[in-house]
Design an enzyme around this catalytic site. Structure first.
Site, PDB file in Angstrom:
ATOM      1  N   THR A 157       0.846  -1.199   0.000  1.00 62.07           N
ATOM      2  CA  THR A 157       0.000   0.000   0.000  1.00 62.07           C
ATOM      3  C   THR A 157       0.879   1.245   0.000  1.00 62.07           C
ATOM      4  OG1 THR A 157      -1.743  -1.201   1.101  1.00 62.07           O
ATOM      5  CG2 THR A 157      -1.833   1.203   1.253  1.00 62.07           C
ATOM      6  N   LYS A 163      -0.840  -1.096  -4.296  1.00 60.63           N
ATOM      7  CA  LYS A 163      -2.202  -0.621  -3.974  1.00 60.63           C
ATOM      8  C   LYS A 163      -2.179   0.888  -3.763  1.00 60.63           C
ATOM      9  CE  LYS A 163      -5.994  -1.465  -0.692  1.00 60.63           C
ATOM     10  NZ  LYS A 163      -5.980  -0.350   0.246  1.00 60.63           N
ATOM     11  N   HIS A 223      -7.879   4.467  -1.327  1.00 63.05           N
ATOM     12  CA  HIS A 223      -8.003   4.053   0.074  1.00 63.05           C
ATOM     13  C   HIS A 223      -9.424   4.339   0.601  1.00 63.05           C
ATOM     14  CE1 HIS A 223      -4.973   2.760   3.198  1.00 63.05           C
ATOM     15  NE2 HIS A 223      -6.004   2.973   3.983  1.00 63.05           N
TER      16      HIS A 223
HETATM   17  C1  FNR Z   1      -8.878   0.508   5.244  1.00 60.38           C
HETATM   18  N1  FNR Z   1      -8.034   0.339   4.146  1.00 60.38           N
HETATM   19  C2  FNR Z   1      -6.794  -0.217   4.325  1.00 60.38           C
HETATM   20  N2  FNR Z   1      -5.976  -0.428   3.265  1.00 60.38           N
HETATM   21  C3  FNR Z   1      -4.770  -1.012   3.428  1.00 60.38           C
HETATM   22  O1  FNR Z   1      -4.056  -1.190   2.442  1.00 60.38           O
HETATM   23  N3  FNR Z   1      -4.366  -1.419   4.667  1.00 60.38           N
HETATM   24  C4  FNR Z   1      -5.128  -1.252   5.777  1.00 60.38           C
HETATM   25  O2  FNR Z   1      -4.748  -1.629   6.875  1.00 60.38           O
HETATM   26  C5  FNR Z   1      -6.371  -0.604   5.620  1.00 60.38           C
HETATM   27  N4  FNR Z   1      -7.153  -0.368   6.699  1.00 60.38           N
HETATM   28  C6  FNR Z   1      -8.410   0.157   6.535  1.00 60.38           C
HETATM   29  C7  FNR Z   1      -9.233   0.313   7.653  1.00 60.38           C
HETATM   30  C8  FNR Z   1     -10.541   0.780   7.486  1.00 60.38           C
HETATM   31  C9  FNR Z   1     -11.417   0.905   8.684  1.00 60.38           C
HETATM   32  C10 FNR Z   1     -11.020   1.081   6.169  1.00 60.38           C
HETATM   33  C11 FNR Z   1     -12.444   1.539   5.955  1.00 60.38           C
HETATM   34  C12 FNR Z   1     -10.198   0.960   5.088  1.00 60.38           C
HETATM   35  C13 FNR Z   1      -8.498   0.660   2.771  1.00 60.38           C
HETATM   36  C14 FNR Z   1      -9.179  -0.536   2.127  1.00 60.38           C
HETATM   37  O3  FNR Z   1      -8.260  -1.563   1.861  1.00 60.38           O
HETATM   38  C15 FNR Z   1      -9.852  -0.172   0.811  1.00 60.38           C
HETATM   39  O4  FNR Z   1      -8.928   0.457  -0.053  1.00 60.38           O
HETATM   40  C16 FNR Z   1     -11.088   0.706   0.952  1.00 60.38           C
HETATM   41  O5  FNR Z   1     -11.798   0.397   2.127  1.00 60.38           O
HETATM   42  C17 FNR Z   1     -11.974   0.546  -0.252  1.00 60.38           C
HETATM   43  O6  FNR Z   1     -13.046   1.403  -0.221  1.00 60.38           O
HETATM   44  P1  FNR Z   1     -14.505   0.983   0.355  1.00 60.38           P
HETATM   45  O7  FNR Z   1     -14.855  -0.375  -0.205  1.00 60.38           O
HETATM   46  O8  FNR Z   1     -14.409   0.998   1.838  1.00 60.38           O
HETATM   47  O9  FNR Z   1     -15.374   2.078  -0.196  1.00 60.38           O
END
Ligand code: FNR
Length: 380
Positions: free
Chosen positions: A169, A251, A275
């Site tokens: 990420t 990502k 994200h």
């Molecule tokens: C995330 N996301 C995220 N991404 C990542 O690469 N590592 C992580 O630890 C996290 N942690 C995380 C926590 C929370 C509470 C959320 C809501 C999101 C981002 C996640 O992988 C993803 O990119 C998004 O959530 C996609 O969008 P939607 O489906 O929530 O609209």
């Protein structure tokens, strides 16, 4: 039909089948700090809204009389056969939603056959989550720590625990300005949540003056200091390429030039993602960025997508724009918060059932035939 047949005896689903309603229910029922952390986004929320708008604006143009009585949702992603073009996005700190946290989400993914991407910032050590999944497909998301030894140790542990694919990420070298969390002064990490992979890591422990249990606050601060590194540049990817022999997916890619750089750096794929609107406020809606990245990638990169997926037709649209598969984030975190593993399974099943019906009713027997030709764009 299962739901309608159960309804003959008066039973209705425990959770809403419209995942937007599921979010509303989570907002009502769950603790304000945790639900605010999950639902929240950067700035005034404009990027999260742009994610939805970019999907809503595109409309499906269904085709008729194309024999869709036998359908197959399966796809091949990064050389792996998947039952459907869906995976659970890496979402850290899930113990704020449910005590069974990432293990419950991972078991749900395994039960439904979709890949689970475990976050570096999980509340449960990766080995424990892997054990909960048996042989099921699991991918590991890396927050790229400042400390190379910790990064190397994470990669070795993930490999040993059977994670096949690495998601790096790139959009979170710093945590963004997130008003919902700021206003509640709530950040899970400062409570030691999301640190399990670090606190259990020998290379991390080697950097501490005292063991974690003797001085947990110092351990948290050490974690915050090394969590990610805003000084990284493209040549640093060599280190990951040398230390991970499976596929690597970047990502958080939105610009086509970054997709080209990913090819040059020997990467296998990208996730077009902002994200979930949690990092750059005012960023382009993820689905609006998708076509240009797909074009730049050609057949040299696997392109995945996330951001705002809430329905089966959203998945259809992302496929039509050129994604090979999508990730879903918040909906399954709400499912977990409301009903544990069963809630996550509910979310996966709703999305897949709706995708299946959307494909059929639009004249497609599977994802392979879906293309931009199936979309119209609203101009107002
Ligand atoms: C995330 N996301 C995220 N991404 C990542 O690469 N590592 C992580 O630890 C996290 N942690 C995380 C926590 C929370 C509470 C959320 C809501 C999101 C981002 C996640 O992988 C993803 O990119 C998004 O959530 C996609 O969008 P939607 O489906 O929530 O609209």
């Amino acid at each position: 039909y299962e739901i309608y047949l159960n309804g003959m005896t008066g039973a209705v689903p425990r959770l809403p089948t419209d995942l937007t309603r599921l979010e509303e229910l989570a907002e009502q029922r769950l603790e304000p700090g945790p639900v605010g952390y999950v639902a929240g986004s950067a700035g005034n929320g404009s990027t999260a809204r742009a994610n939805r708008a970019a999907l809503e604006r595109r409309r499906i143009v269904p085709r008729m009389l194309r024999d869709v009585h036998e359908r197959d949702l399966s796809v091949e992603v990064l050389g792996r056969p998947l039952p459907a073009p869906l995976a659970l996005a890496p979402v850290g700190v899930l113990s704020i939603m449910h005590p069974d946290a990432e293990s419950a989400a991972a078991r749900a993914a395994a039960a439904q056959g979709v890949p689970y991407i475990l976050s570096s910032a999980s509340s449960t050590p990766m080995e424990q989550v892997a054990e909960a999944m048996g042989d099921a497909e699991r991918w590991f998301q890396l927050y790229w720590a400042k400390d190379r030894e910790v990064t190397k140790s994470f990669l070795n542990r993930a490999k040993a625990a059977g994670f096949s694919t690495l998601f790096v990420t790139l959009d979170t070298p710093l945590l963004a300005w997130r008003p919902r969390d700021l206003d509640q002064a709530y950040l899970p990490f400062l409570h030691g949540i999301g640190t399990a992979n670090y606190f259990s890591d020998p290379a991390f422990q080697a950097g501490l003056a005292k063991p974690v249990d003797e001085d947990p606050n110092a351990a948290v601060m050490h974690f915050v200091g090394m969590f990610a590194d805003p000084a990284k540049t493209w040549p640093d990817l060599e280190f990951l390429r040398e230390n991970w022999d499976g596929p690597i997916v970047l990502k958080g890619i939105l610009h086509p030039d970054d997709a080209r750089r990913a090819v040059t750096a020997g990467m296998d794929g990208v996730v077009v993602s902002n994200h979930g609107g949690r990092q750059v406020a005012g960023s382009v809606g993820a689905a609006d960025a998708l076509p240009r990245v797909v074009e730049a990638a050609g057949d040299r990169l696997t392109v995945l997508f996330d951001g705002g997926i809430r329905t089966g037709d959203d998945i259809f649209k992302a496929l039509a724009l050129g994604a090979e598969a999508v990730l879903v984030g918040r909906p399954y975190a709400y499912g977990l918060g409301l009903d544990g593993q069963a809630g996550v399974e509910h979310v996966i099943r709703c999305l897949l059932a709706e995708l299946d019906l959307t494909l059929a009713l639009s004249g497609h027997a599977g994802p392979a035939t879906v293309s931009t030709d199936d979309l119209a764009e609203e101009t107002v």
